[in-house]
Write a protein that holds these residues in place. Structure first.
Motif, PDB file in Angstrom:
ATOM      1  N   PRO A 128      42.379  37.101  48.082  1.00 47.77           N
ATOM      2  CA  PRO A 128      41.029  37.635  48.352  1.00 47.77           C
ATOM      3  C   PRO A 128      40.864  39.104  48.002  1.00 47.77           C
ATOM      4  O   PRO A 128      39.743  39.631  48.089  1.00 47.77           O
ATOM      5  CB  PRO A 128      40.873  37.423  49.873  1.00 47.77           C
ATOM      6  N   PHE A 129      41.949  39.782  47.601  1.00 54.07           N
ATOM      7  CA  PHE A 129      41.861  41.216  47.305  1.00 54.07           C
ATOM      8  C   PHE A 129      42.183  41.510  45.836  1.00 54.07           C
ATOM      9  O   PHE A 129      42.555  42.639  45.497  1.00 54.07           O
ATOM     10  CB  PHE A 129      42.828  41.990  48.209  1.00 54.07           C
ATOM     11  N   GLY A 130      42.062  40.519  44.953  1.00 54.23           N
ATOM     12  CA  GLY A 130      42.346  40.726  43.537  1.00 54.23           C
ATOM     13  C   GLY A 130      41.459  41.807  42.934  1.00 54.23           C
ATOM     14  O   GLY A 130      40.280  41.950  43.294  1.00 54.23           O
ATOM     15  N   GLU A 131      42.016  42.549  41.987  1.00 54.47           N
ATOM     16  CA  GLU A 131      41.311  43.703  41.428  1.00 54.47           C
ATOM     17  C   GLU A 131      40.190  43.322  40.475  1.00 54.47           C
ATOM     18  O   GLU A 131      39.344  44.167  40.144  1.00 54.47           O
ATOM     19  CB  GLU A 131      42.310  44.597  40.683  1.00 54.47           C
ATOM     20  N   MET A 132      40.139  42.067  40.016  1.00 57.28           N
ATOM     21  CA  MET A 132      39.152  41.676  39.018  1.00 57.28           C
ATOM     22  C   MET A 132      37.845  41.163  39.609  1.00 57.28           C
ATOM     23  O   MET A 132      37.010  40.630  38.881  1.00 57.28           O
ATOM     24  CB  MET A 132      39.756  40.618  38.082  1.00 57.28           C
ATOM     25  N   GLY A 133      37.684  41.282  40.880  1.00 53.20           N
ATOM     26  CA  GLY A 133      36.385  40.970  41.462  1.00 53.20           C
ATOM     27  C   GLY A 133      36.248  39.563  42.015  1.00 53.20           C
ATOM     28  O   GLY A 133      37.208  38.793  42.071  1.00 53.20           O
ATOM     29  N   PRO A 134      35.028  39.206  42.422  1.00 50.97           N
ATOM     30  CA  PRO A 134      34.801  37.968  43.162  1.00 50.97           C
ATOM     31  C   PRO A 134      35.173  36.697  42.414  1.00 50.97           C
ATOM     32  O   PRO A 134      35.634  35.733  43.030  1.00 50.97           O
ATOM     33  CB  PRO A 134      33.296  38.003  43.458  1.00 50.97           C
ATOM     34  N   VAL A 135      34.951  36.653  41.102  1.00 48.72           N
ATOM     35  CA  VAL A 135      35.251  35.425  40.363  1.00 48.72           C
ATOM     36  C   VAL A 135      36.746  35.114  40.418  1.00 48.72           C
ATOM     37  O   VAL A 135      37.167  33.997  40.722  1.00 48.72           O
ATOM     38  CB  VAL A 135      34.777  35.544  38.903  1.00 48.72           C
TER      39      VAL A 135
END
Length: 255
Positions: A128-135
């Motif tokens: 849920p904390f990936g740097e590439m955003g919501p997608v």
């Protein structure tokens, strides 16, 4: 006058049991097993080195200092996922399952309890904390949940001796396990389609690059599951067909 004697005709010969290929022949009828194992080893040889020395500066996924758990859980996910990837090859090897069921069971326990379950739990703390955003965040989180669910359902089916269901759930689980390998293929494809400048070295829009990599995350496991379902459907149709031996073919000709 003596009563005429009657002779009962001999019973028709019973149908011989269907012939099955020997284990050695069966192995060679699965030519994908060896390339699959080599692909797993090659992928791990190229993917693991940045994480072996536990140096956050070498991580391909940038660590997030504001989240102290992020990097340790990322490394844990990679370690457990590596176990799952290697043992998944043994799980889908029919020859091993038939000729060495004990090895199959123990490798299955290793795949599940030292690979899938802890690996899925670890990834759910970082996805849920990936740097590439919501997608990307939504794609990896959904993948982690399904990876966990398919593993649990496959194990429960085996414990209840529902082996057909166990096999189907484990095929889905292995398809999700291999999504990380598939993502290495889909990432450049999605970048080439949506952000070609990122591949050529030109500066691309960060938002577009993030969306392209998010699409590759979804494609890596959704398409793998579609292929798994297609394979399971075809396998079910094949096993439902009656076995035609030389004896049954001779009976059909007499009719």
């Amino acid at each position: 006058m003596a009563a005429p004697t009657t002779t009962t005709p001999p019973p028709p010969p019973s149908s011989p049991p269907p012939s099955h290929p020997s284990p050695s022949r069966t192995f060679w009828r699965r030519p994908w097993v060896l390339p699959l194992g080599l692909l797993a080893v090659l992928f791990l040889v190229t993917a693991l080195p940045p994480y072996v020395d536990l140096d956050p500066a070498r991580s391909r996924v940038p660590p997030q200092p504001e989240l102290p758990h992020f990097y340790p859980m990322l490394v844990a996910h990679i370690a457990f996922g590596s176990v799952a990837l290697l043992t998944s090859v043994l799980q889908v090897w029919p020859w091993l399952r038939r000729t060495h069921p004990r090895v199959h069971r123990w490798s299955g326990r290793l795949y599940l309890f030292a690979g899938v379950l802890p690996g899925a739990l670890a990834v759910l703390t970082v996805a849920p904390f990936g740097e590439m955003g919501p997608v990307q965040q939504a794609g990896n989180t959904a993948l982690g949940v399904l990876w966990l669910v398919t593993g649990v359902l496959g194990y429960r089916a085996a414990r209840r001796r529902r082996y057909a269901q166990h096999r189907a759930w484990m095929v889905r689980s292995v398809a999700l396990t291999w999504s990380i390998v598939a993502n290495r293929v889909w990432s450049p494809i999605c970048l080439a389609v949506y952000a070609p400048g990122a591949l050529s070295g030109a500066d691309g829009a960060p938002t577009v690059i993030a969306q392209a990599l998010g699409v590759s995350v979804w494609a890596s496991w959704v398409l793998n599951l579609i292929v798994a379902e297609w394979w399971l459907a075809g396998s079910t149709r094949w096993t439902a067909r009656p076995v035609r031996t030389e004896h049954t073919r001779d009976l059909e000709r007499r009719r």
